[in-house]
Design a protein around this motif. Structure first.
Motif, mmCIF file in Angstrom:
data_model
loop_
_atom_site.group_PDB
_atom_site.id
_atom_site.type_symbol
_atom_site.label_atom_id
_atom_site.label_comp_id
_atom_site.label_asym_id
_atom_site.label_seq_id
_atom_site.Cartn_x
_atom_site.Cartn_y
_atom_site.Cartn_z
ATOM 1 N N GLY A 83 0.774 -1.188 -0.096
ATOM 2 C CA GLY A 83 -0.150 0.053 0.062
ATOM 3 C C GLY A 83 0.704 1.264 0.018
ATOM 4 O O GLY A 83 0.363 2.310 0.057
ATOM 5 N N ALA A 84 2.215 1.199 -0.065
ATOM 6 C CA ALA A 84 3.168 2.311 -0.173
ATOM 7 C C ALA A 84 2.865 3.000 -1.466
ATOM 8 O O ALA A 84 2.534 2.386 -2.429
ATOM 9 C CB ALA A 84 4.607 1.998 0.211
ATOM 10 N N ARG A 85 3.033 4.250 -1.669
ATOM 11 C CA ARG A 85 3.117 5.119 -2.809
ATOM 12 C C ARG A 85 4.766 5.193 -2.937
ATOM 13 O O ARG A 85 5.519 5.785 -2.216
ATOM 14 C CB ARG A 85 2.723 6.486 -2.516
ATOM 15 C CG ARG A 85 1.201 6.541 -2.401
ATOM 16 C CD ARG A 85 0.767 7.876 -2.028
ATOM 17 N NE ARG A 85 1.125 8.811 -3.245
ATOM 18 C CZ ARG A 85 1.381 10.197 -2.759
ATOM 19 N NH1 ARG A 85 1.332 10.574 -1.420
ATOM 20 N NH2 ARG A 85 1.954 11.004 -3.602
ATOM 21 N N VAL A 86 5.244 4.533 -4.152
ATOM 22 C CA VAL A 86 6.681 4.194 -4.641
ATOM 23 C C VAL A 86 6.980 4.976 -5.532
ATOM 24 O O VAL A 86 6.479 5.000 -6.490
ATOM 25 C CB VAL A 86 6.907 2.654 -4.877
ATOM 26 C CG1 VAL A 86 8.363 2.353 -4.834
ATOM 27 C CG2 VAL A 86 6.244 1.968 -3.482
ATOM 28 N N ALA A 87 8.226 5.652 -5.169
ATOM 29 C CA ALA A 87 9.008 6.204 -6.488
ATOM 30 C C ALA A 87 10.069 5.473 -6.830
ATOM 31 O O ALA A 87 10.784 4.788 -6.015
ATOM 32 C CB ALA A 87 9.113 7.741 -6.027
ATOM 33 N N CYS A 124 22.853 12.050 -7.728
ATOM 34 C CA CYS A 124 22.262 11.177 -6.688
ATOM 35 C C CYS A 124 21.023 11.930 -6.041
ATOM 36 O O CYS A 124 19.942 11.359 -5.670
ATOM 37 C CB CYS A 124 23.036 10.449 -5.822
ATOM 38 S SG CYS A 124 24.128 9.054 -6.671
ATOM 39 N N ALA A 125 21.680 13.117 -5.181
ATOM 40 C CA ALA A 125 20.669 13.901 -4.481
ATOM 41 C C ALA A 125 19.408 14.447 -5.090
ATOM 42 O O ALA A 125 18.609 14.390 -4.766
ATOM 43 C CB ALA A 125 21.638 14.941 -4.033
ATOM 44 N N ALA A 126 19.783 14.776 -6.560
ATOM 45 C CA ALA A 126 18.919 15.375 -7.329
ATOM 46 C C ALA A 126 17.647 14.550 -7.564
ATOM 47 O O ALA A 126 16.467 14.528 -7.583
ATOM 48 C CB ALA A 126 19.373 15.883 -8.768
ATOM 49 N N ALA A 127 18.154 13.032 -7.878
ATOM 50 C CA ALA A 127 17.002 12.030 -8.310
ATOM 51 C C ALA A 127 16.114 11.780 -7.125
ATOM 52 O O ALA A 127 14.954 11.660 -7.324
ATOM 53 C CB ALA A 127 17.945 10.707 -8.601
ATOM 54 N N VAL A 128 16.740 11.833 -5.732
ATOM 55 C CA VAL A 128 16.133 11.592 -4.576
ATOM 56 C C VAL A 128 14.827 12.886 -4.447
ATOM 57 O O VAL A 128 13.801 12.557 -4.091
ATOM 58 C CB VAL A 128 16.823 11.260 -3.200
ATOM 59 C CG1 VAL A 128 15.936 11.471 -2.087
ATOM 60 C CG2 VAL A 128 17.579 10.069 -3.528
ATOM 61 N N ASP A 129 15.384 14.116 -4.678
ATOM 62 C CA ASP A 129 14.494 15.104 -4.521
ATOM 63 C C ASP A 129 13.517 15.134 -5.597
ATOM 64 O O ASP A 129 12.410 15.463 -5.310
ATOM 65 C CB ASP A 129 15.563 16.437 -4.818
ATOM 66 C CG ASP A 129 16.023 17.116 -3.788
ATOM 67 O OD1 ASP A 129 15.634 16.945 -2.561
ATOM 68 O OD2 ASP A 129 17.124 17.986 -3.934
ATOM 69 N N GLU A 130 13.791 14.591 -6.682
ATOM 70 C CA GLU A 130 12.788 14.481 -7.911
ATOM 71 C C GLU A 130 11.761 13.588 -7.297
ATOM 72 O O GLU A 130 10.386 14.044 -7.419
ATOM 73 C CB GLU A 130 13.215 13.981 -9.022
ATOM 74 C CG GLU A 130 14.062 14.933 -9.658
ATOM 75 C CD GLU A 130 14.784 14.380 -11.017
ATOM 76 O OE1 GLU A 130 15.713 15.254 -11.457
ATOM 77 O OE2 GLU A 130 14.304 13.538 -11.358
ATOM 78 N N ALA A 131 12.149 12.635 -6.734
ATOM 79 C CA ALA A 131 11.193 11.355 -6.149
ATOM 80 C C ALA A 131 10.198 12.045 -5.019
ATOM 81 O O ALA A 131 9.072 11.908 -4.731
ATOM 82 C CB ALA A 131 11.919 10.379 -5.579
ATOM 83 N N ALA A 132 10.812 13.054 -4.216
ATOM 84 C CA ALA A 132 10.376 13.647 -3.229
ATOM 85 C C ALA A 132 9.302 14.498 -3.368
ATOM 86 O O ALA A 132 8.204 14.633 -2.993
ATOM 87 C CB ALA A 132 11.329 14.102 -1.888
ATOM 88 N N ASP A 133 9.630 15.297 -4.396
ATOM 89 C CA ASP A 133 8.787 16.176 -5.217
ATOM 90 C C ASP A 133 7.350 15.501 -5.856
ATOM 91 O O ASP A 133 6.300 15.858 -5.786
ATOM 92 C CB ASP A 133 9.400 17.113 -6.282
ATOM 93 C CG ASP A 133 10.425 18.123 -5.834
ATOM 94 O OD1 ASP A 133 10.531 18.200 -4.726
ATOM 95 O OD2 ASP A 133 11.280 18.396 -6.895
ATOM 96 N N LEU A 175 6.255 12.519 -4.825
ATOM 97 C CA LEU A 175 5.425 12.279 -3.832
ATOM 98 C C LEU A 175 5.052 13.161 -2.970
ATOM 99 O O LEU A 175 3.942 12.705 -1.970
ATOM 100 C CB LEU A 175 6.167 10.923 -3.045
ATOM 101 C CG LEU A 175 6.551 9.856 -4.068
ATOM 102 C CD1 LEU A 175 7.421 8.725 -3.090
ATOM 103 C CD2 LEU A 175 5.412 9.193 -4.523
ATOM 104 N N GLY A 176 5.498 14.381 -2.977
ATOM 105 C CA GLY A 176 5.065 15.202 -1.818
ATOM 106 C C GLY A 176 5.680 15.161 -0.517
ATOM 107 O O GLY A 176 5.042 15.231 0.554
ATOM 108 N N GLY A 177 6.934 14.666 -0.615
ATOM 109 C CA GLY A 177 7.608 14.268 0.624
ATOM 110 C C GLY A 177 8.124 12.693 0.721
ATOM 111 O O GLY A 177 7.544 12.103 -0.153
ATOM 112 N N LEU A 178 8.639 12.500 1.695
ATOM 113 C CA LEU A 178 9.224 10.867 1.791
ATOM 114 C C LEU A 178 8.998 10.437 3.133
ATOM 115 O O LEU A 178 9.103 11.288 4.178
ATOM 116 C CB LEU A 178 10.655 10.926 1.462
ATOM 117 C CG LEU A 178 11.185 11.053 0.108
ATOM 118 C CD1 LEU A 178 12.571 11.077 0.108
ATOM 119 C CD2 LEU A 178 10.572 9.895 -0.810
#
Ligand SMILES: NC(=O)c1ccc[n+]([C@@H]2O[C@H](COP(=O)([O-])OP(=O)(O)OC[C@H]3O[C@@H](n4cnc5c(N)ncnc54)[C@H](OP(=O)(O)O)[C@@H]3O)[C@@H](O)[C@H]2O)c1
Length: 233
Positions: free
Chosen positions: A29-33, A65-74, A76-79
């Motif tokens: 049930g997680a929202r996964v990036a 690496c950091a930018a890719a995680v930022d994109e995922a957080a954007d 999903l609206g956070g992590l």
């Protein structure tokens, strides 16, 4: 942590263990990036998971690496959860080792996971979880795998040191140190040939231990070679 509804990024989702963890989080049930190096493989898995967001990075580029995680957080609206499942292997005696191979191992197995985890924690809600796959080599540095062992031991030491730093935010740092598992990782080594190794667990077992560990706030999963069983707290 309740996996259902959690916002999770899996870095290394194109790998066997990373892909398994991404699927299991999604099923829970997680929202996964999905983040990884191979855009085509990421897109295929994203389709399978009903249109998960993807971001592309190469571990050799720490800013990316950091930018890719930022994109995922954007997206999903956070992590709430960050999983890092990237890695490479290399084999052979240390006296025959090549500096470029050592550099590659330290970049992919040590520096990039640190960069990915740091970027994830910066975007994480208090009470989240960071699960990073180091390896059994952190507990049992092994002849014929000296630089590979050092790269994983370095990552594991970093996770141990960061854990108390994040305690006040209620963020759990989960160091996953799997034994050998048949994923084909050894056959994709960047140098040398793997010695014969017997799998100590299946992909399904490891995936379920990781997802259960995230759910229950586990801090480490290791494999006791003497007892032939998983241990940890
Ligand atoms: N299998 C085992 O026996 C075992 C034991 C102990 C620890 N582990 C650890 O478990 C993790 C997952 O391994 P696995 O067995 O699932 O192997 P895998 O299927 O080969 O997965 C490795 C992942 O690392 C990614 N990767 C490698 N180099 C990269 C780079 N330069 N930039 C971005 N991504 C890169 C791969 O991306 P591509 O798909 O683009 O190649 C893939 O997603 C690794 O950290 C590994 O060290 C595995």
């Amino acid at each position: 942590m309740d996996i259902s509804g959690a916002r999770a990024v899996v870095a290394g989702a194109t790998g066997v263990l990373g892909g398994g963890i991404a699927r299991a989080l999604h099923s829970g049930g997680a929202r996964v990036a999905l983040a990884g190096r191979d855009e085509r493989k990421l897109a295929a898995l994203a389709d399978e998971l009903g249109g998960a967001p993807i971001s592309v990075f190469d571990a050799l580029d720490l800013k990316r690496c950091a930018a890719a995680v930022d994109e995922a957080a954007d997206a999903l609206g956070g992590l709430d959860v960050v999983v890092v499942a990237i890695g490479v292997a290399a084999f052979g005696p240390a006296d025959a080792a090549d500096d470029a191979v050592t550099e590659h191992l330290l970049a992919v197995n040590t520096k990039a996971p640190m960069a990915l985890a740091r970027a994830g924690v910066a975007r994480m809600t208090d009470g989240g979880a960071v699960a990073v796959l180091s390896a059994i080599l952190a507990d049992y540095p092994t002849a014929g795998m000296a630089a590979y062992s050092a790269s994983k031991a370095g990552l594991s030491a970093w996770l141990t040191a960061v854990r108390p730093e994040l305690r006040r935010r209620g963020v759990t740092v989960f160091d996953v140190r799997p034994p050998h598992i048949e994923t084909g990782l050894a056959g994709r080594a960047i140098a040398g040939q793997a010695p014969p190794m017997k799998a100590a667990a299946t992909v399904e077992q490891l995936v379920s231990l990781v997802v259960d560990g995230i759910r229950t706030g586990r801090r480490e999963l290791r494999y006791d070679l003497q007892k032939g069983e998983f241990a940890g707290r």
